[in-house]
Design an enzyme around this catalytic site. Sequence first.
Site, PDB file in Angstrom:
ATOM      1  N   ARG A 212      14.151  64.813  16.154  1.00  0.00           N
ATOM      2  CA  ARG A 212      13.851  63.412  16.482  1.00  0.00           C
ATOM      3  C   ARG A 212      13.360  63.319  17.924  1.00  0.00           C
ATOM      4  O   ARG A 212      12.423  62.586  18.237  1.00  0.00           O
ATOM      5  CB  ARG A 212      15.114  62.555  16.298  1.00  0.00           C
ATOM      6  N   PHE A 232      11.640  59.094   3.106  1.00  0.00           N
ATOM      7  CA  PHE A 232      13.049  59.478   2.913  1.00  0.00           C
ATOM      8  C   PHE A 232      13.803  59.158   4.208  1.00  0.00           C
ATOM      9  O   PHE A 232      14.456  60.011   4.804  1.00  0.00           O
ATOM     10  CB  PHE A 232      13.183  60.966   2.550  1.00  0.00           C
ATOM     11  N   ASP A 255      12.768  54.484   1.433  1.00  0.00           N
ATOM     12  CA  ASP A 255      13.958  55.127   0.872  1.00  0.00           C
ATOM     13  C   ASP A 255      14.322  54.410  -0.415  1.00  0.00           C
ATOM     14  O   ASP A 255      14.117  53.200  -0.532  1.00  0.00           O
ATOM     15  CB  ASP A 255      15.141  55.072   1.854  1.00  0.00           C
ATOM     16  N   ALA A 285       9.829  57.575  -3.160  1.00  0.00           N
ATOM     17  CA  ALA A 285       8.865  57.946  -2.119  1.00  0.00           C
ATOM     18  C   ALA A 285       7.587  58.578  -2.691  1.00  0.00           C
ATOM     19  O   ALA A 285       6.479  58.291  -2.216  1.00  0.00           O
ATOM     20  CB  ALA A 285       9.519  58.898  -1.127  1.00  0.00           C
ATOM     21  N   ASP A 305      11.236  63.808   5.138  1.00  0.00           N
ATOM     22  CA  ASP A 305      12.520  64.526   5.251  1.00  0.00           C
ATOM     23  C   ASP A 305      13.361  64.268   4.001  1.00  0.00           C
ATOM     24  O   ASP A 305      14.340  63.518   4.036  1.00  0.00           O
ATOM     25  CB  ASP A 305      13.255  64.041   6.516  1.00  0.00           C
ATOM     26  N   CYS A 345      15.618  70.990   3.584  1.00  0.00           N
ATOM     27  CA  CYS A 345      17.014  71.365   3.874  1.00  0.00           C
ATOM     28  C   CYS A 345      17.610  72.123   2.694  1.00  0.00           C
ATOM     29  O   CYS A 345      18.817  72.144   2.500  1.00  0.00           O
ATOM     30  CB  CYS A 345      17.838  70.134   4.238  1.00  0.00           C
TER      31      CYS A 345
END
Length: 401
Positions: A212, A232, A255, A285, A305, A345
């Site tokens: 960020r 997201f 989102d 999304a 993300d 992730c």
Amino acid sequence: MYPKLSVKKGREYQILRGHPWLFSGGISQAPSKVAAGSLVDLIDINGGFIARGYYNPQTDIAVRVLTKDPEQEIDSSFLRARIEAAVQLRNQALDTAATDAYRLIHAEGDFLPGFVVDSYAGTLVVQSHTAGADGLLEMFVEALVDVAKPNAIVIRNDSGGRKREGLEIVAPYVVRGTLPDEVIVRENNLRFGVDVIAGQKTGFFTDQREKRQALQRYCRQLPDDSRMINGFSYTAGFAVYAAAAKPSIRTFNIDESQKALDQARKNFELNQIDPSAHEFISAEAFSWMEQQREQGALYDLVLLDPPAFAKSHKDKPRALKGYTRMNRLGIALTKPGSILVVCSCSGSVTLDEFTGCLRDAAADVSRQVQILEIFQNGPDHPISAAAQEGNYLKVLFCRVS
Ligand code: SAH
């Protein structure tokens, strides 16, 4: 003192080198009639001590090692020492004057397999992911109280991953102290509300802190009246940073969770940024991006993300397709010469595989993409060099032309 579990010849090698897992295929003989989560001693075929850890007969990872010291008992002083080391690491690596939201315990990365603890302005949120961690949970909570002196401790044993360990999903509860009406944290001196009871995971994604901040450098260079997609978005962490760096930016926060978007609006307000200058779009999304693409929309900054597309190795082929599709949409919506940030992730998707998805996506839409910066977990999500499976996050800052 602890039941003994003997390890097949050769399977002790990685454990002796510091890897904390014994897979079920590496067991030569297991003690019978021990409950899932029991502490055990691993011994070699000659009966020699290898390590001490906890055992779950139901899972692929049968044993997670806690210590290689035969004299070390698994008691509260053991847990306190591990927690103290973790606290020390955070003080060493983070600017705690500007940031009071961070991961305090990152499981294997802090040599405490099964335990995750996030710290939010003195409130600790604990997750236990394994039967062994469940067994030690009470002692662990006591040790946390002693070492970290929190205002409150919440147990969040509601993650779906617990089913794989044969564990129950438990509704979140406060186990120590009392929660403030609202938990508000500071991250790099920006403020965010964190719902530690009903928020996703433990309430906030502290693993994106450095990313960020890095985004702000690119935001400052943007022309006035730029538009950013925060795909997201969850509670709009990235967009709040972007607007703090470039007040004239208009962020589009997408989102599927209306609750996350409600908190996102509040997070803008907490930082004296008028949310009405931003969009909060409750939508799936991928479909939203497809629509934008059909309309020929282009953005000055695109950040995506998503949640982990692969929760385990068997999901990987489908996850790679998902990342390629996401990257394709991201590239297509980025103005030529502008910045695209894409994240994964998924622990089982490697950096090479993720950059491969970017390569394929760029080719599919006939655009050139340059990778400018690559980020991974931050220092409060440490990765043991011996067990690099903990390296789950990959974030690519790219320029699309
Ligand atoms: N970037 C965020 C974290 C994102 S977590 C931050 O910095 O805090 C992933 C988010 O994706 C969650 O909020 C979840 O609600 C949302 N999500 C999951 N699947 C989605 C989908 N198909 N469309 C839109 N949002 C989705």
